[in-house]
Write an enzyme that holds these catalytic residues in place. Structure first.
Site, short mmCIF file in Angstrom:
data_model
loop_
_atom_site.label_atom_id
_atom_site.label_comp_id
_atom_site.label_asym_id
_atom_site.label_seq_id
_atom_site.Cartn_x
_atom_site.Cartn_y
_atom_site.Cartn_z
N SER A 71 10.01 14.28 -81.34
CA SER A 71 8.30 13.27 -81.75
C SER A 71 8.40 12.49 -80.71
CB SER A 71 7.76 13.29 -82.73
OG SER A 71 6.41 13.51 -82.85
N GLU B 49 7.76 21.79 -77.85
CA GLU B 49 6.71 21.57 -79.04
C GLU B 49 5.34 20.61 -79.12
OE1 GLU B 49 7.14 19.67 -81.70
OE2 GLU B 49 7.78 17.58 -80.70
N HIS C 71 8.95 19.45 -84.80
CA HIS C 71 8.50 19.71 -86.16
C HIS C 71 8.09 20.90 -87.55
CE1 HIS C 71 6.43 16.45 -83.49
NE2 HIS C 71 6.34 15.93 -83.82
#
Length: 293
Positions: A106, A201, A266
């Site tokens: 992330s 992502e 995630h």
């Protein structure tokens, strides 16, 4: 490099505040594998949406990496803030200490890029000790254990689908789209040279916002040299049909294989990806990444 039972790993918090219960759950998993875990001094701190002041978070990272006894540095969680400390880290001490195992995802995309740019080492884009998947999802937990202790030879996407079929080879790198876009112009924002397979992502970003970030990367020439694209999870990123159409519209003209539905990023399961290793992408039914070199 790989870990062995008895190795010491340090948990740092370069980004957002850390939930104590989640961190205890994650460190228990690591200790269950026989690792010794040291939590950095400022991990329990919080300054609004940050896990303490920038200087403290940067110092925790530097000290953990520079400690010769520490074999691995694991980020507690993402959130926001890693970009704020990149220029505060003592990179000369980090460079002198040499390579270590590094895990995060992330917002930690910024540190993956910085370590690749400054040290050229392999890093793991995977679940974090105070994240939502480690210790709660068996596939996620076992994938990280294997990556840390035995390495990664191949990963498959059971529900994968080729948006553009084909095979490709190149150095695997990437991360969270919005972090890659906001790093443009910084030293670590430049992609590695040569043929590359890019993993992308994101989370809770509307399709038009992801379109904006991808368009920025495209206009900056960031995708030059890309031979294949792996699309991970897009939790909370709008209707799947709209998202897929946007991704194909922006990335399809690159003319490279594109795999949709790779279980990383995630969500659950969350496979662990070795950034900085050469890989072969097979974008077809299921989909596969094979690592070599």
């Amino acid at each position: 490099m790989r870990l062995e039972p008895g190795d010491l790993v340090a948990v740092v918090a370069p980004s957002g505040p850390v939930d104590d219960a989640a961190l205890r759950r994650g460190t228990a998993v690591l200790e269950g594998w026989g690792l010794r875990v040291r939590v950095a001094p400022h991990v329990g701190s919080a300054t609004g949406y940050l896990a303490g002041p920038d200087a403290a978070r940067a110092a925790d990272f530097t000290e953990a990496w520079a400690d010769p006894e520490v074999r691995g540095v694991l980020c507690a969680r993402g959130g926001y803030g890693a970009q704020r400390i990149v220029d505060l880290i003592d990179w000369e001490r980090v460079r002198r200490a040499g390579p270590k195992v590094f895990v995060g995802s992330s917002d930690i995309t910024a540190l993956h890029s910085a370590l690749a740019h400054r040290l050229g080492q392999v890093t793991y884009f995977g679940p974090m000790p105070a994240g939502t998947a480690l210790g709660r999802d068996a596939v996620t937990t076992e994938a990280l254990r294997q990556a840390l202790f035995t390495g990664v030879d191949a990963l498959t996407a059971p529900d994968g689908e080729a948006l553009v079929p084909g095979t490709a080879r190149g150095l695997l790198h990437g991360g969270t789209i919005t972090l890659l876009a906001t790093s443009l112009g910084a030293g670590e924002g430049a992609p590695p040279p040569g043929e590359r397979i890019v993993f992308l992502e994101d989370v809770t970003e509307a399709p038009y916002r992801l379109d904006r970030s991808l368009t920025q990367l495209l206009r900056a020439g960031w995708f030059e040299g890309v031979t294949g694209i792996v699309l991970g999870s897009f939790i909370g990123c709008g209707a799947e049909t709209e998202l897929r159409a946007m991704l194909l519209d922006r990335l399809g003209p690159l003319g490279v294989p594109i795999l949709w539905g790779f279980p990383a990023g995630h969500g659950r399961p969350q496979l662990t990806l070795p950034f900085g290793r050469r890989a072969e992408l097979s974008a077809g039914r299921r989909g596969r990444l094979r690592f070599y070199g």
